[in-house]
Structures are given as C-alpha cells and as structure tokens.
Scaffold this motif. Sequence first.
Motif, PDB file in Angstrom:
ATOM      1  N   LEU A  77       0.831  -1.208   0.000  1.00 25.32           N
ATOM      2  CA  LEU A  77       0.000   0.000   0.000  1.00 25.32           C
ATOM      3  C   LEU A  77       0.867   1.261   0.000  1.00 25.32           C
ATOM      4  O   LEU A  77       0.596   2.201  -0.754  1.00 25.32           O
ATOM      5  CB  LEU A  77      -0.966   0.011   1.194  1.00 25.32           C
ATOM      6  N   GLU A  80       2.011   1.903  -3.434  1.00 21.56           N
ATOM      7  CA  GLU A  80       0.944   2.494  -4.266  1.00 21.56           C
ATOM      8  C   GLU A  80       0.705   3.947  -3.866  1.00 21.56           C
ATOM      9  O   GLU A  80       0.459   4.809  -4.716  1.00 21.56           O
ATOM     10  CB  GLU A  80      -0.362   1.695  -4.122  1.00 21.56           C
ATOM     11  N   ASP A  81       0.781   4.230  -2.566  1.00 23.01           N
ATOM     12  CA  ASP A  81       0.544   5.600  -2.081  1.00 23.01           C
ATOM     13  C   ASP A  81       1.543   6.596  -2.638  1.00 23.01           C
ATOM     14  O   ASP A  81       1.261   7.787  -2.734  1.00 23.01           O
ATOM     15  CB  ASP A  81       0.649   5.644  -0.548  1.00 23.01           C
ATOM     16  N   GLY A 115      -4.205   2.115  -4.660  1.00 23.07           N
ATOM     17  CA  GLY A 115      -4.120   2.668  -3.314  1.00 23.07           C
ATOM     18  C   GLY A 115      -5.500   2.801  -2.683  1.00 23.07           C
ATOM     19  O   GLY A 115      -5.690   2.516  -1.492  1.00 23.07           O
ATOM     20  N   ILE A 118      -6.937  -0.870  -1.746  1.00 20.17           N
ATOM     21  CA  ILE A 118      -6.206  -1.545  -0.662  1.00 20.17           C
ATOM     22  C   ILE A 118      -6.445  -0.795   0.659  1.00 20.17           C
ATOM     23  O   ILE A 118      -6.704  -1.409   1.694  1.00 20.17           O
ATOM     24  CB  ILE A 118      -4.692  -1.680  -0.971  1.00 20.17           C
ATOM     25  N   ARG A 119      -6.392   0.541   0.621  1.00 17.42           N
ATOM     26  CA  ARG A 119      -6.626   1.311   1.855  1.00 17.42           C
ATOM     27  C   ARG A 119      -8.036   1.067   2.393  1.00 17.42           C
ATOM     28  O   ARG A 119      -8.217   0.835   3.577  1.00 17.42           O
ATOM     29  CB  ARG A 119      -6.415   2.807   1.626  1.00 17.42           C
TER      30      ARG A 119
END
Length: 316
Positions: A77, A80-81, A115, A118-119
């Motif tokens: 994550l 991705e962030d 992101g 998943i978050r």
Amino acid sequence: MSIAPVSKSEVELFRELEPVVEKEVDRHVATAEEWFPHEYVPYSDGRTYAGVLGGEGWEPGDSKVTPESREALLVNLLTEDNLPGYHFALRSVFGQEGAYGYWTNRWTAEEDRHGIVIRDYLTVTRAIDPVALERARMAHLQVGYAMPYGADLLRGATYVAFQELATRVSHRNTGKASGDPLCERMMARVAKDENLHMIFYRNFIGAAFEADPSQTLRAVKDVVTTFEMPGNTIDGFLRKSVAIANAGIYDLRLHHDEVVQPILRKWGVFELTGLDAEAEQARDELAAFLDGLDQAATRFEDRRAERQARREARRG
Ligand SMILES: [Fe+2]
Ligand SMILES: [Fe+2]
C-alpha cells in the motif's frame, strides 16, 4: 570492412517509438476492463474508530489477515501511495504530449485505484493499525521518489517493465498469503492491472530492441543489475523485505524466475545478433549477474528451508 552501428539519439528513439506507444495505448484501452474499487470492500463489516467520532480503537486482535501478510500489505500500500512520485518520474521520461502523455495519465489514473482499494479494504476490515499506517504513509511520501535512472528513456521504461511484473507477483502472493478470500480477490484484481501495465512497457522496450538493439541491451543490463523494489525507501524496508521473503511472497527466487527471466526471454536477449562490442560485453555481464542471482536465490531457499525444519523440530 564493416561499419560499426551508430547509437540513435534519445530524441530519435523517442520519435521512432511514438507509433509503438500509440498502438500499445490502443491495445491497452481495448483490453483493460473497467472495475470499481468499492465493489471489493466489505463496508458493512466496518466499525467507527476511536478519535473524533468516539468509536473503538484498533486492537491487534481485530486483524483477520495472517501476520506474514500484514507487512506485505503495508509495504504494497505504501508503494501504491507514493504514486505522485512515480507520476512525476514517468512524466519526466515520457513527457506529456501525444500518445506518451496520454499513457502517463491513463496509467496514473489506473494506479490510483490500487491505493484506494487496498486502503479501503485494510481500514474497513481493521487488518492493520490505521494510525501506524497513516504515520508510515506520511514518512514515506516525505522521502519522495527519485527514478534511479533519471529521465533516461530506455532505462526508465525498462525499469517500469520489471517493476510492474514485480508488483504483480507481490500483490498476488500477498493476497494468497492473507488467509482472507476477500483480500485475495482484491489483490488478484490489482495484480491483473499490473500485468497489463507490464505488457505495455515490455512491448515498448521490445520495439526499442528492434530500433537499436545494442543501446537497448546496455540499458537493460544497467537496470537488471541495479534493480531495487520501488518501496525500498520505506522506513524499515530491509526488515520488512526479509519477512516478505521468508513468507515466500517476494524473494530472490521469484525475482529471478518469475520477473527477470520471463521478460528477458520475451525480448530474446540471449538470441540477439549484430550487437556492437560494448553491447556484447554488457550481455556477458548480464549473464554473469543472472548466474549470481540464481545462486543467491538457491542459498536463500536452502537457509529458509533449514530454519523451517528447525522450527518444526522444536515444535516436536
Ligand atoms: Fe499499482
Ligand atoms: Fe502498475
């Protein structure tokens, strides 16, 4: 007397490869399926958190995913962030005009979904501590991102080809290791995107091999021999990557067998003919590097198996 092949300039290559980018954008848009992050998240399982709204604070017992997948979910994550950094890096390589610019924005929009989904999944299911996650995100983005090869067209595109496949493998195996079928389904969906991204960059470099094999081979050698995962600046990455490797989510064996070799095979790197002397030397160095990587992967697997056997013996 044979005439030594002359390397094309980056500007020449950029222009020559633009029709390839157009074709690959069309292929990608026709192949990629629209999907919605909200459909992958069990929102009705959620509970209000402590803080502003006075709900319940996160407890380690809230998490239903396996401990070995937790580090991987965090690393994946955070990676991705860090999209603003990657967007800037890709734009530095591809620019913002024409098909190159179209791809950069399309790719960014698709990556943003990863992101988001998943978050939302992690927060709703209480899979990891949301306070620790937010602090880690702040720290990671503060470091920023610098493409290790600057704005170099061939090295930049080669790096992302390998990096997309590496994240595909890592997302897929993280989902499998999570012990939660919902997590696995979500991560498989994300991994499917990464695979399509990989195909775009792989085909781009495939065309670069046709346009200028020697120069492209030198770029590929440079990238393969210096490759690092995009999240390598995450706080505590070394410790986390060891845990991820021990869990078989991403390790040297997977890197060698499922990421590096399949792409090199697709490009036919070891069958290329007509290379200049410098490129022949680069290919020898690449072959030697791959042998070393293969051996290191085997050593790691052996040590991991020994540790596993000792643990089982202790348990009796
Ligand atoms: Fe992604
Ligand atoms: Fe991707």
